[in-house]
Design an enzyme around this catalytic site. Sequence first.
Site, PDB file in Angstrom:
ATOM      1  N   TRP A  33       0.829  -1.215   0.000  1.00 39.24           N
ATOM      2  CA  TRP A  33       0.000   0.000   0.000  1.00 39.24           C
ATOM      3  C   TRP A  33       0.858   1.257   0.000  1.00 39.24           C
ATOM      4  CZ3 TRP A  33      -0.411  -3.987   3.504  1.00 39.24           C
ATOM      5  CH2 TRP A  33       0.261  -3.833   4.719  1.00 39.24           C
ATOM      6  N   GLU A  46      -5.742   0.896   5.577  1.00 42.39           N
ATOM      7  CA  GLU A  46      -5.920   1.347   6.951  1.00 42.39           C
ATOM      8  C   GLU A  46      -7.035   0.584   7.665  1.00 42.39           C
ATOM      9  OE1 GLU A  46      -3.955   2.970   8.622  1.00 42.39           O
ATOM     10  OE2 GLU A  46      -2.674   3.775   7.050  1.00 42.39           O
ATOM     11  N   THR A  52      -4.679  -5.369  13.424  1.00 45.88           N
ATOM     12  CA  THR A  52      -4.222  -6.513  12.652  1.00 45.88           C
ATOM     13  C   THR A  52      -2.783  -6.273  12.203  1.00 45.88           C
ATOM     14  OG1 THR A  52      -6.490  -6.710  11.841  1.00 45.88           O
ATOM     15  CG2 THR A  52      -4.835  -8.059  10.758  1.00 45.88           C
ATOM     16  N   TYR A 129      -8.655   7.740  14.153  1.00 47.57           N
ATOM     17  CA  TYR A 129      -7.365   7.286  13.629  1.00 47.57           C
ATOM     18  C   TYR A 129      -7.380   7.202  12.102  1.00 47.57           C
ATOM     19  CZ  TYR A 129      -3.904   4.421  11.584  1.00 47.57           C
ATOM     20  OH  TYR A 129      -2.956   3.994  10.716  1.00 47.57           O
ATOM     21  N   ASP A 147      -2.710   5.881  16.815  1.00 46.90           N
ATOM     22  CA  ASP A 147      -3.048   4.484  17.060  1.00 46.90           C
ATOM     23  C   ASP A 147      -2.262   3.997  18.279  1.00 46.90           C
ATOM     24  OD1 ASP A 147      -0.485   4.384  16.130  1.00 46.90           O
ATOM     25  OD2 ASP A 147      -0.796   2.596  14.919  1.00 46.90           O
ATOM     26  N   CYS A 217      14.411  11.332  23.570  1.00 52.21           N
ATOM     27  CA  CYS A 217      13.454  10.522  24.336  1.00 52.21           C
ATOM     28  C   CYS A 217      13.624  10.687  25.842  1.00 52.21           C
ATOM     29  CB  CYS A 217      13.604   9.052  23.948  1.00 52.21           C
ATOM     30  SG  CYS A 217      12.370   7.979  24.740  1.00 52.21           S
TER      31      CYS A 217
END
Length: 367
Positions: A33, A46, A52, A129, A147, A217
């Site tokens: 995709w 999407e 999944t 989302y 997500d 981070c």
Amino acid sequence: MKEVLKNIDEVNINDFQRDLLAWFSAEQRDLPWRKDRDPYKVWVSEIMLQQTKVDTVIPYFNRFIEKFPTIEALATADEEDVLKAWEGLGYYSRARNLQSAVQEVKAKYDGKVPDSPKEISSLKGVGPYTSGAILSIAYGIPEPAVDGNVMRVLSRILSIWIDIAKPSSRKVFEEAVRKLISHENPSFFNQALMELGAIICTPTSPSCLLCPVREHCHGFHEGVQAELPVKTKKKSTRIVKMSAVVLFTEDNKVVIHKRPEEGLLANLWEFPNTEVVDLQSPRKQLEQYIEKEYRMKVAINPGVITTIRHVFSHLTWEIEVYTGKLLHTKKKLPRLEIVTDEELSKYAFPVSHQKIWKTVVAEKTES
DNA sequence: TATCCGTGGCG
DNA sequence: TCGCCAAGGAT
């Protein structure tokens, strides 16, 4: 909201975007995709990717696009064929909502996927989302696409200690993305956050030493990356005992039934079955159920062929499988078919009932 | 908000 | 074996 996002002001946004986008440009996986930006294909991918894994989706996506290459093709397809293409992927309402939404796009938007948050969010099966994902990936519009990956990654980067299992948490991360997102390349930015979560910043034991944004981070610098994200556990599932039977006619056809339009495995096909209530004589209970609901006279063979466990996200079926004979049926009822084994392949079955059929076939060829 | 809605893989 | 996990949405 202000307090949980306090670390965001310490992030050098330009450097963060640069490091993240450079990494994604170099390391992104080659996925079917990602070959073009056709909004329809982005949309299909999407929906399939909801809850999944990528590896699971790839063959389904390729087959689906081959069979339904355009909005027009999917809009005019038979629902049976769409469900067959979705067979085994799970969450089957996704497939029906997708086709319904595609039909709406054809009718209302001249077959063009809308590019406004309001319009695209109103389509069936398109939530916050998916809306943001399509808008950013297909149209380059800087909308958040939050997500599970994004919540995990950002909870670590910004050291955010709210429970990501709570629905209300998503808007906190959307707020964070709105501040961090690249307006030059929102498509890559959103995909990069998800790709990072899938490849580097994984749920258990993140590979911080390989992380392109480690320097930015807070979780890593505080040494708490393994404790994040905070995510409460869900309750365990209940067990439901089921009995099912593969009924053969004299000429070796089999009885199948189409499940209700709503609820679990909606509109998929199955072998006659019922929840076991009478633990003493489940076989007789199943016979009586079929005679009453299907108006059939049947003889179920004694002896369970096999027991199949079907684990859903919220319950588990334990299915005791029988074989039997269809002795008599008065007239054709809706959602009930008697078909040859060859015709079976046209109908979409849940995985557990595919296993039932395979087991029964193996049993028959032995004898 | 909590629950419903699938499936396969992994530690 | 078992719980957990995955690019969520609808109700």
